[in-house]
Scaffold this active site. Structure first.
Site, PDB file in Angstrom:
ATOM      1  N   CYS A   1       2.348   1.040  -8.587  1.00 49.93           N
ATOM      2  CA  CYS A   1       3.161  -0.142  -8.340  1.00 49.93           C
ATOM      3  C   CYS A   1       4.155  -0.306  -9.484  1.00 49.93           C
ATOM      4  O   CYS A   1       3.760  -0.326 -10.643  1.00 49.93           O
ATOM      5  CB  CYS A   1       2.238  -1.359  -8.265  1.00 49.93           C
ATOM      6  SG  CYS A   1       3.066  -2.783  -7.578  1.00 49.93           S
TER       7      CYS A   1
ATOM      8  N   CYS B   1       0.869  -1.172   0.000  1.00 53.89           N
ATOM      9  CA  CYS B   1       0.000   0.000   0.000  1.00 53.89           C
ATOM     10  C   CYS B   1       0.907   1.224   0.000  1.00 53.89           C
ATOM     11  O   CYS B   1       2.127   1.098  -0.055  1.00 53.89           O
ATOM     12  CB  CYS B   1      -1.023  -0.006   1.136  1.00 53.89           C
ATOM     13  SG  CYS B   1      -0.396   0.330   2.773  1.00 53.89           S
TER      14      CYS B   1
ATOM     15  N   CYS C   1      -4.499  -0.866  -1.752  1.00 50.14           N
ATOM     16  CA  CYS C   1      -5.073   0.472  -1.895  1.00 50.14           C
ATOM     17  C   CYS C   1      -4.950   0.869  -3.352  1.00 50.14           C
ATOM     18  O   CYS C   1      -4.038   0.426  -4.051  1.00 50.14           O
ATOM     19  CB  CYS C   1      -4.418   1.492  -0.967  1.00 50.14           C
ATOM     20  SG  CYS C   1      -2.772   2.011  -1.422  1.00 50.14           S
TER      21      CYS C   1
END
Length: 143
Positions: A90, A11, A83
């Protein structure tokens, strides 16, 4: 013996959802997985995350908030984002990592009394536990 699956829970701040996810999955998967967590912008482990996990008998007081940069060279089987921001930000992970995304509301964004905030963390923890239970059962059935 099969090699342990390598799992990374991500996250943004690595302070709440991913920390609780790491603790839960480590407990639930036992010796089948090595579980890590990290964040795109790490901060510190939220004390409410620690309290919410204590409620279910899991100690994450030794956890630290880590940057996902330290894992870029590691080969993961699964990268789980918890999240929406982490899913969008990412980085590319080398290797065969399967992406899983569960967008959970940030429990740290809740305002109110300590009881309200802790309840928000407990809710996020329980949602994560449900996701992990289904995922582990599905892997068991397919494996």
């Amino acid at each position: 013996m099969m090699e342990k699956l390598q799992v990374l829970v991500l996250c943004t701040a690595n302070s709440a959802r991913s920390q609780m996810g790491e603790g839960l999955l480590r407990e639930m998967a036992g010796d089948k997985m090595d579980v890590y967590s990290a964040g795109s912008m790490p901060s510190v482990v939220n004390p409410f995350a620690i309290k919410a996990m204590e409620q279910v008998g899991i100690d994450i007081t030794g956890h630290t908030s880590k940057s996902l940069d330290i894992y870029l060279e590691k080969k993961f089987d699964y990268v789980i984002t918890v999240c929406d921001n982490a899913a969008a930000n990412c980085p590319y992970f080398p290797g065969p990592a399967t992406r899983i995304h569960w967008g959970l509301q940030d429990p740290a964004a809740v305002e109110g009394s300590d009881e309200d905030i802790l309840a928000s963390f407990a809710h996020a923890r329980d949602l994560l536990k449900g996701h992990f239970s289904e995922w582990l059962a599905e892997m068991e059935n397919n494996g």
